[in-house]
Design a protein around this motif. Structure first.
Motif, mmCIF file in Angstrom:
data_model
loop_
_atom_site.group_PDB
_atom_site.id
_atom_site.type_symbol
_atom_site.label_atom_id
_atom_site.label_comp_id
_atom_site.label_asym_id
_atom_site.label_seq_id
_atom_site.Cartn_x
_atom_site.Cartn_y
_atom_site.Cartn_z
ATOM 1 N N LEU A 75 45.923 45.564 51.033
ATOM 2 C CA LEU A 75 45.611 45.566 52.561
ATOM 3 C C LEU A 75 46.112 44.556 53.340
ATOM 4 O O LEU A 75 45.004 43.365 52.607
ATOM 5 N N GLY A 76 46.933 44.832 53.941
ATOM 6 C CA GLY A 76 47.139 43.038 54.878
ATOM 7 C C GLY A 76 48.515 42.495 53.922
ATOM 8 O O GLY A 76 48.989 42.879 52.965
ATOM 9 N N GLN A 77 47.563 41.034 53.757
ATOM 10 C CA GLN A 77 48.880 40.284 52.921
ATOM 11 C C GLN A 77 48.428 39.957 51.861
ATOM 12 O O GLN A 77 47.156 40.233 51.471
ATOM 13 N N PRO A 78 49.494 40.275 50.746
ATOM 14 C CA PRO A 78 48.677 40.016 49.243
ATOM 15 C C PRO A 78 48.287 38.790 48.663
ATOM 16 O O PRO A 78 48.982 38.102 49.279
ATOM 17 N N ILE A 79 47.229 38.584 48.424
ATOM 18 C CA ILE A 79 46.325 37.731 47.268
ATOM 19 C C ILE A 79 47.436 36.845 46.606
ATOM 20 O O ILE A 79 47.048 35.906 46.470
ATOM 21 N N GLU A 80 48.575 37.078 46.078
ATOM 22 C CA GLU A 80 48.838 36.415 45.960
ATOM 23 C C GLU A 80 50.700 35.176 45.946
ATOM 24 O O GLU A 80 50.560 34.701 45.777
ATOM 25 N N GLU A 81 50.371 35.893 47.608
ATOM 26 C CA GLU A 81 51.343 35.397 48.186
ATOM 27 C C GLU A 81 50.360 34.270 48.871
ATOM 28 O O GLU A 81 50.998 32.935 49.461
ATOM 29 N N ILE A 82 49.292 34.562 48.737
ATOM 30 C CA ILE A 82 48.065 33.610 50.188
ATOM 31 C C ILE A 82 48.658 32.523 48.480
ATOM 32 O O ILE A 82 48.193 31.297 49.492
ATOM 33 N N GLU A 83 47.769 32.473 47.662
ATOM 34 C CA GLU A 83 47.364 31.139 46.379
ATOM 35 C C GLU A 83 48.853 30.329 46.463
ATOM 36 O O GLU A 83 48.737 29.702 46.013
ATOM 37 N N ALA A 84 50.707 31.496 46.253
ATOM 38 C CA ALA A 84 50.833 30.683 45.884
ATOM 39 C C ALA A 84 51.499 29.547 47.082
ATOM 40 O O ALA A 84 51.970 28.474 47.203
ATOM 41 N N ARG A 85 50.397 29.698 48.598
ATOM 42 C CA ARG A 85 50.743 28.560 49.095
ATOM 43 C C ARG A 85 49.806 27.951 48.641
ATOM 44 O O ARG A 85 49.220 26.751 50.211
ATOM 45 N N LYS A 86 49.317 27.742 47.988
ATOM 46 C CA LYS A 86 47.777 26.952 47.757
ATOM 47 C C LYS A 86 47.132 26.891 48.753
ATOM 48 O O LYS A 86 46.179 25.635 48.803
ATOM 49 N N GLN A 87 46.467 28.361 49.067
ATOM 50 C CA GLN A 87 45.343 28.293 49.429
ATOM 51 C C GLN A 87 45.024 28.928 49.115
ATOM 52 O O GLN A 87 44.802 30.497 48.418
ATOM 53 N N THR A 88 42.837 29.297 49.364
ATOM 54 C CA THR A 88 41.750 29.983 48.718
ATOM 55 C C THR A 88 42.097 31.157 49.118
ATOM 56 O O THR A 88 41.405 31.086 50.680
#
Length: 639
Positions: free
Chosen positions: A108-121
């Motif tokens: 659903l939406g942007q994958p969590i892995e992509e968000i964490e790859a940008r050093k974001q929570t």
């Protein structure tokens, strides 16, 4: 966590946060036994399963009120994927899709892995926790089955009403770093009912996990999933909390024939509207956490004053209260069925208060409610309501947005009608009138930039702001300065008294028509009749005339003479000089002076003097409460 009265909001951020909610929140705030399925553990413990809520369920193939399973919790709140992802993946694999493509189709939406790859929570969801006032907890715990059903039904309907309001008025999705925005009137939430606190005392509350994913249409008209504008949700938490309190209290009072009364919890702060007839002893019996927090808070306040040389302000008190709540938070317990808890609560109350006090609780509440309802006119004067709301918000905040005015309008209805029914939408009307009649916009659109959204527009007002005054301490506590809320009540009352005087003195004119609580009266033209609006303290082109000199003098005299309702100030004076001249306080100040002199002599006579605790405290009180020569006589804000 952001506490707001009967509504608090917490972030669900970590990828394993769903485990905490499955093992704790979904299991009655206890600890789920290792290796035992959630459904089986809930059934053994006699707990209600979680239920799905929100208009966004249809996009996920879910229905309102359907049971929340453990696997759905893991997929939705742990991985940000479709609750039926396992079936979807199997179907795509059977059609020849590779594993990565099949899995991506369920995200659903942007994958969590992509968000964490940008050093974001990644923010997965928000936990909205709803709970009624303490007096309703007591009635629910000690009342009969009929009373409990009414309170539970009102609790459920109030939550549903808040979720609908959030969907209709607040919820938005944002993309492209906020450059794209759209309304999203369809939230997805999982609700879990709890019956007690960690001390096993009654605390009816509900955790609503609002998913940080909503659906919108893209440029081609196809549905896509995106993130909520959670900052906008946070900004409207107070207004949501007041709507819940107003809705649940009104329904319970109407169904059972009850009424509300103000109960001061913290001196100087806004009173809580509790059910009339529920004794404070019963409220204290159920509010074990509050007692623990107050004990720790007293120690934290002493340390703060010792470190900073002054008592904590309003914001500092909120921070100290949060720390006190965390320090007194107990470990999770083993949940018990509601039937066992009800029996234990009844036995505990009978042993402590006796059968007459416990069994006669509902009848006492109905008797007190009938007396109050007989005195309360089921009519809301929207002119005075708008003045009261605007004056209170201005004095407390200075600058305010519509959400602040709307929250105060809902508080005004609860405090004025004392639990009586009112027309749906009357809170919005009062808020709009308060802004149009008394607000002055301070947010100006910037050339070349996008116009600010409605909730980003701020206002101010031109009410005369009362000067601070001192209030005598009770139970050995030092005197304190009046709070912003107390000054706000005085400012509102002063203007309303001037308006009433102007109405009475207007020869040949009838009183301004009031808005009845019926729907027909609410939608009538009397709300918008310019002749119904008497003069007030704002003088702008196209609005009502300003107060005359005599009316302004009357308003100033009203607040200088403490013309404030008895339940708010208890008749205390607003003039610092008058307060200091009373015999009781002259004696108190003399004792403070003597203690300070004794401390000074101790320092002079000894190289390493011992400082008695009482002397230190009284000296600090004297230093903090030193009276200024012109105190109580200065001008208000903006003069």
């Amino acid at each position: 966590m952001s506490p707001v009265g009967v509504l608090s909001v917490a972030k669900i951020q970590r990828r394993n946060a769903w485990r905490y909610y499955v093992r704790g929140v979904a299991f009655g705030d206890g600890r789920l036994p290792v290796g035992q399925p959630l459904t089986d553990a809930q059934e053994v413990a006699g707990l209600q399963p979680g239920r799905w809520r929100g208009r966004g369920l249809a996009a996920l193939g879910l229905t309102e009120g359907a049971e929340v399973s453990e696997r759905q919790m893991e997929l939705v709140f742990g991985q940000g994927r479709h609750p039926d992802a396992d079936r979807i993946v199997r179907h795509l694999l059977d059609d020849g899709a590779d594993a990565a493509t099949a899995r991506r189709a369920t995200v659903l939406g942007q994958p969590i892995e992509e968000i964490e790859a940008r050093k974001q929570t990644p923010l997965l969801a928000l936990d909205f926790t709803f709970r009624p006032q303490a007096s309703l907890h007591v009635l629910w715990a000690l009342g009969d089955a009929h009373t409990r059903r009414i309170i539970e039904r009102a609790h459920e309907r109030a939550i549903a009403r808040v979720l609908r309001w959030l969907e209709d008025e607040v919820a938005e999705t944002r993309w492209a770093s906020g450059r794209g925005r759209a309304k999203t009137p369809a939230l997805v939430a999982a609700a879990f009912r709890h019956n007690d606190n960690r001390d096993s005392f009654p605390l009816l509350h509900e955790h609503c996990l609002v998913l940080n994913r909503v659906q919108r249409l893209d440029a081609d008209g196809d549905p896509v999933w995106g993130a909520l504008d959670t900052r906008r949700l946070y900004r409207h938490v107070v207004a949501a909390g007041t709507l819940y309190t107003l809705a649940v209290t009104t329904e319970v009072c109407e169904e059972l024939g009850l009424a509300t009364v103000p109960r001061e919890v913290t001196p100087g702060l806004r009173p809580v509207m509790e059910i009339a007839g529920v004794e404070s002893e019963l409220i204290d019996w159920s509010a074990t956490r509050r007692q623990q927090i107050e004990e720790v808070l007293e120690g934290l306040t002493y340390k703060y004053a010792k470190k900073h040389g002054r008592l904590p302000g309003e914001k500092a008190r909120e921070g100290l209260g949060w720390w006190a709540a965390q320090d007194t938070r107990r470990e999770k317990k083993t949940p018990r069925p509601l039937e066992q808890l009800l029996a234990w609560w009844k036995a505990s109350a009978l042993l402590k208060f006796g059968q007459q006090m416990v069994d006669g609780l509902l009848q006492r509440c109905r008797t007190a409610g009938a007396a109050i309802r007989a005195r309360v006119d089921p009519v809301v004067d929207t002119v005075l309501a708008a003045v009261d709301v605007a004056a209170v918000v201005f004095t407390v905040r200075g600058r305010f947005a519509r959400r602040h005015v709307l929250a105060e309008a809902r508080r005004h209805l609860l405090e004025t009608l004392r639990g009586r029914e009112f027309a749906r939408g009357l809170d919005d009307y009062i808020a709009n009138r308060a802004l149009s009649d008394h607000g002055r916009q301070t947010t100006d659109p910037q050339p070349g930039r996008r116009a600010p959204a409605a909730d980003q527009i701020f206002y101010t007002a031109d009410f005369p702001e009362p000067d601070p005054w001192f209030i005598a301490g009770t139970d050995g506590k030092p005197p304190r300065e009046s709070s912003r809320y107390e000054r706000a009540r005085v400012a509102s009352l002063a203007v309303r008294n001037a308006i009433r005087a102007a109405r009475t003195a207007a020869a040949g004119q009838t009183d301004a028509p009031a808005a009845t609580t019926s729907a027909a009266a609410h939608t009538g033209e009397q709300h918008h009749d310019p002749t119904s609006a008497p003069p007030h303290a704002v003088d702008h082109p196209g609005r009502d005339a300003a107060l005359t000199t005599a009316q302004r003098a009357a308003a100033i005299h009203a607040h200088q003479q403490a013309a404030m309702p008895e339940e708010y100030l208890g008749g205390r004076t607003t003039d610092a000089g008058t307060w200091l001249r009373t015999p009781k306080n002259l004696e108190r100040l003399a004792a403070i002076t003597r203690a300070a002199d004794a401390r000074r002599r101790a320092f002079e006579n000894r190289s390493e003097p011992e400082q008695p605790t009482d002397a230190v405290r009284t000296a600090e009180q004297q230093q903090h409460h030193t009276n200024r020569p012109d105190q109580g006589r200065g001008t208000g804000r903006g003069h």
